[in-house]
Scaffold this motif. Structure first.
Motif, PDB file in Angstrom:
ATOM      1  N   CYS A  60       5.287   9.184   3.637  1.00 32.24           N
ATOM      2  CA  CYS A  60       4.781  10.100   2.601  1.00 32.24           C
ATOM      3  C   CYS A  60       5.799  10.303   1.489  1.00 32.24           C
ATOM      4  O   CYS A  60       5.456  10.242   0.304  1.00 32.24           O
ATOM      5  CB  CYS A  60       4.419  11.446   3.226  1.00 32.24           C
ATOM      6  SG  CYS A  60       2.999  11.389   4.325  1.00 32.24           S
ATOM      7  N   GLN A  61       7.037  10.544   1.859  1.00 31.13           N
ATOM      8  CA  GLN A  61       8.074  10.800   0.859  1.00 31.13           C
ATOM      9  C   GLN A  61       8.263   9.615  -0.081  1.00 31.13           C
ATOM     10  O   GLN A  61       8.439   9.795  -1.283  1.00 31.13           O
ATOM     11  CB  GLN A  61       9.393  11.144   1.546  1.00 31.13           C
ATOM     12  CG  GLN A  61       9.373  12.494   2.224  1.00 31.13           C
ATOM     13  CD  GLN A  61      10.630  12.744   3.045  1.00 31.13           C
ATOM     14  OE1 GLN A  61      11.311  11.813   3.494  1.00 31.13           O
ATOM     15  NE2 GLN A  61      10.937  14.013   3.278  1.00 31.13           N
ATOM     16  N   GLN A  62       8.228   8.422   0.450  1.00 35.57           N
ATOM     17  CA  GLN A  62       8.446   7.231  -0.377  1.00 35.57           C
ATOM     18  C   GLN A  62       7.305   6.968  -1.350  1.00 35.57           C
ATOM     19  O   GLN A  62       7.476   6.242  -2.319  1.00 35.57           O
ATOM     20  CB  GLN A  62       8.670   6.014   0.519  1.00 35.57           C
ATOM     21  CG  GLN A  62       9.993   6.071   1.245  1.00 35.57           C
ATOM     22  CD  GLN A  62      10.129   5.002   2.316  1.00 35.57           C
ATOM     23  OE1 GLN A  62       9.155   4.363   2.713  1.00 35.57           O
ATOM     24  NE2 GLN A  62      11.348   4.808   2.792  1.00 35.57           N
ATOM     25  N   ARG A  63       6.158   7.600  -1.097  1.00 32.08           N
ATOM     26  CA  ARG A  63       4.989   7.405  -1.965  1.00 32.08           C
ATOM     27  C   ARG A  63       4.602   8.674  -2.708  1.00 32.08           C
ATOM     28  O   ARG A  63       3.554   8.748  -3.314  1.00 32.08           O
ATOM     29  CB  ARG A  63       3.811   6.906  -1.126  1.00 32.08           C
ATOM     30  CG  ARG A  63       4.019   5.494  -0.627  1.00 32.08           C
ATOM     31  CD  ARG A  63       3.147   5.167   0.567  1.00 32.08           C
ATOM     32  NE  ARG A  63       3.418   3.816   1.041  1.00 32.08           N
ATOM     33  CZ  ARG A  63       4.471   3.490   1.806  1.00 32.08           C
ATOM     34  NH1 ARG A  63       5.344   4.406   2.166  1.00 32.08           N
ATOM     35  NH2 ARG A  63       4.652   2.243   2.194  1.00 32.08           N
ATOM     36  N   ASP A  64       5.457   9.680  -2.647  1.00 28.44           N
ATOM     37  CA  ASP A  64       5.182  10.982  -3.258  1.00 28.44           C
ATOM     38  C   ASP A  64       3.838  11.545  -2.810  1.00 28.44           C
ATOM     39  O   ASP A  64       3.089  12.133  -3.597  1.00 28.44           O
ATOM     40  CB  ASP A  64       5.239  10.897  -4.789  1.00 28.44           C
ATOM     41  CG  ASP A  64       6.649  10.663  -5.290  1.00 28.44           C
ATOM     42  OD1 ASP A  64       7.592  11.228  -4.694  1.00 28.44           O
ATOM     43  OD2 ASP A  64       6.811   9.906  -6.259  1.00 28.44           O
ATOM     44  N   LEU A  65       3.543  11.369  -1.519  1.00 29.29           N
ATOM     45  CA  LEU A  65       2.321  11.912  -0.938  1.00 29.29           C
ATOM     46  C   LEU A  65       2.609  13.301  -0.379  1.00 29.29           C
ATOM     47  O   LEU A  65       3.747  13.612  -0.014  1.00 29.29           O
ATOM     48  CB  LEU A  65       1.807  10.994   0.173  1.00 29.29           C
ATOM     49  CG  LEU A  65       1.370   9.602  -0.269  1.00 29.29           C
ATOM     50  CD1 LEU A  65       1.078   8.716   0.940  1.00 29.29           C
ATOM     51  CD2 LEU A  65       0.144   9.695  -1.165  1.00 29.29           C
ATOM     52  N   PRO A  66       1.603  14.138  -0.265  1.00 36.08           N
ATOM     53  CA  PRO A  66       1.829  15.494   0.238  1.00 36.08           C
ATOM     54  C   PRO A  66       2.301  15.483   1.690  1.00 36.08           C
ATOM     55  O   PRO A  66       1.874  14.631   2.481  1.00 36.08           O
ATOM     56  CB  PRO A  66       0.452  16.146   0.118  1.00 36.08           C
ATOM     57  CG  PRO A  66      -0.522  15.018   0.100  1.00 36.08           C
ATOM     58  CD  PRO A  66       0.196  13.869  -0.555  1.00 36.08           C
ATOM     59  N   THR A  67       3.185  16.423   2.018  1.00 37.44           N
ATOM     60  CA  THR A  67       3.648  16.554   3.404  1.00 37.44           C
ATOM     61  C   THR A  67       3.346  17.940   3.978  1.00 37.44           C
ATOM     62  O   THR A  67       3.531  18.142   5.175  1.00 37.44           O
ATOM     63  CB  THR A  67       5.159  16.283   3.516  1.00 37.44           C
ATOM     64  OG1 THR A  67       5.873  17.190   2.672  1.00 37.44           O
ATOM     65  CG2 THR A  67       5.494  14.846   3.135  1.00 37.44           C
ATOM     66  N   THR A  68       2.881  18.856   3.150  1.00 39.84           N
ATOM     67  CA  THR A  68       2.525  20.183   3.651  1.00 39.84           C
ATOM     68  C   THR A  68       1.312  20.038   4.561  1.00 39.84           C
ATOM     69  O   THR A  68       0.271  19.545   4.148  1.00 39.84           O
ATOM     70  CB  THR A  68       2.211  21.144   2.492  1.00 39.84           C
ATOM     71  OG1 THR A  68       3.361  21.227   1.648  1.00 39.84           O
ATOM     72  CG2 THR A  68       1.838  22.521   3.004  1.00 39.84           C
ATOM     73  N   GLY A  69       1.476  20.426   5.810  1.00 43.95           N
ATOM     74  CA  GLY A  69       0.410  20.271   6.783  1.00 43.95           C
ATOM     75  C   GLY A  69       0.568  19.032   7.646  1.00 43.95           C
ATOM     76  O   GLY A  69      -0.179  18.840   8.600  1.00 43.95           O
ATOM     77  N   PRO A  99      -4.680  11.153   0.913  1.00 41.41           N
ATOM     78  CA  PRO A  99      -5.619  10.121   0.451  1.00 41.41           C
ATOM     79  C   PRO A  99      -6.135   9.236   1.595  1.00 41.41           C
ATOM     80  O   PRO A  99      -5.357   8.740   2.408  1.00 41.41           O
ATOM     81  CB  PRO A  99      -4.785   9.280  -0.528  1.00 41.41           C
ATOM     82  CG  PRO A  99      -3.598  10.115  -0.865  1.00 41.41           C
ATOM     83  CD  PRO A  99      -3.349  11.001   0.312  1.00 41.41           C
ATOM     84  N   ASP A 100      -7.435   9.024   1.633  1.00 42.78           N
ATOM     85  CA  ASP A 100      -8.060   8.191   2.665  1.00 42.78           C
ATOM     86  C   ASP A 100      -7.472   6.784   2.689  1.00 42.78           C
ATOM     87  O   ASP A 100      -7.321   6.195   3.757  1.00 42.78           O
ATOM     88  CB  ASP A 100      -9.574   8.099   2.444  1.00 42.78           C
ATOM     89  CG  ASP A 100     -10.304   9.351   2.871  1.00 42.78           C
ATOM     90  OD1 ASP A 100      -9.737  10.144   3.660  1.00 42.78           O
ATOM     91  OD2 ASP A 100     -11.449   9.548   2.418  1.00 42.78           O
ATOM     92  N   LYS A 101      -7.129   6.250   1.527  1.00 38.44           N
ATOM     93  CA  LYS A 101      -6.666   4.858   1.469  1.00 38.44           C
ATOM     94  C   LYS A 101      -5.342   4.628   2.211  1.00 38.44           C
ATOM     95  O   LYS A 101      -4.985   3.492   2.485  1.00 38.44           O
ATOM     96  CB  LYS A 101      -6.552   4.387   0.023  1.00 38.44           C
ATOM     97  CG  LYS A 101      -5.424   5.006  -0.768  1.00 38.44           C
ATOM     98  CD  LYS A 101      -5.381   4.419  -2.172  1.00 38.44           C
ATOM     99  CE  LYS A 101      -4.171   4.895  -2.951  1.00 38.44           C
ATOM    100  NZ  LYS A 101      -4.084   4.238  -4.255  1.00 38.44           N
TER     101      LYS A 101
END
Length: 130
Positions: A60-69, A99-101
């Protein structure tokens, strides 16, 4: 110098020093301990869960994806007679806006855990005296 040094501070406590970090273990009262620390088997399972969790977090961190939860749970099934570990099931909780993808990809990332890989291809373990 050894990677891990083990000491026996009293009772059935068995502690380890790893790279300057102390890990304390004990047994439940039913096994002669004081339940003052995690038992070694749960520590082992925790290493599997935290290692897998690390890979999911870094994905997640490497893709700037959310991590809350973001979370991970682990359940273990043991044989009632032998107490041998039969099955481990880890469940990755994803953030609501994940994101689903990326769902299949984050599972693949979590499965890259070195602890999981060691279980899949177990090493030879030798015990000797000094």
């Amino acid at each position: 110098m050894a990677l891990i040094n083990v000491s026996f501070p009293g009772g059935v406590q068995v502690n380890a020093n790893v790279a300057g970090f102390d890990i304390l273990t004990d047994q439940p009262e039913a096994n002669g301990g004081t339940n003052a620390a995690i038992n070694p088997f749960y520590l082992f399972l925790s290493s599997l869960a935290t290692c897998s969790g690390f890979f999911a977090l870094r994905f997640c961190q490497q893709r700037d994806l959310p991590t809350t939860g973001l979370g991970l749970t682990l359940d273990a099934e043991r044989d009632e007679e032998t107490h041998a570990l039969k099955k481990v099931r880890m469940k990755l909780q994803l953030p609501a806006d994940f994101p689903d993808k990326y769902k299949k990809a984050i599972l693949r990332a979590a499965e890259q855990c070195a602890v999981k890989k060691a279980l899949e291809n177990p090493p030879e373990i030798q015990m000797v005296t000094e």
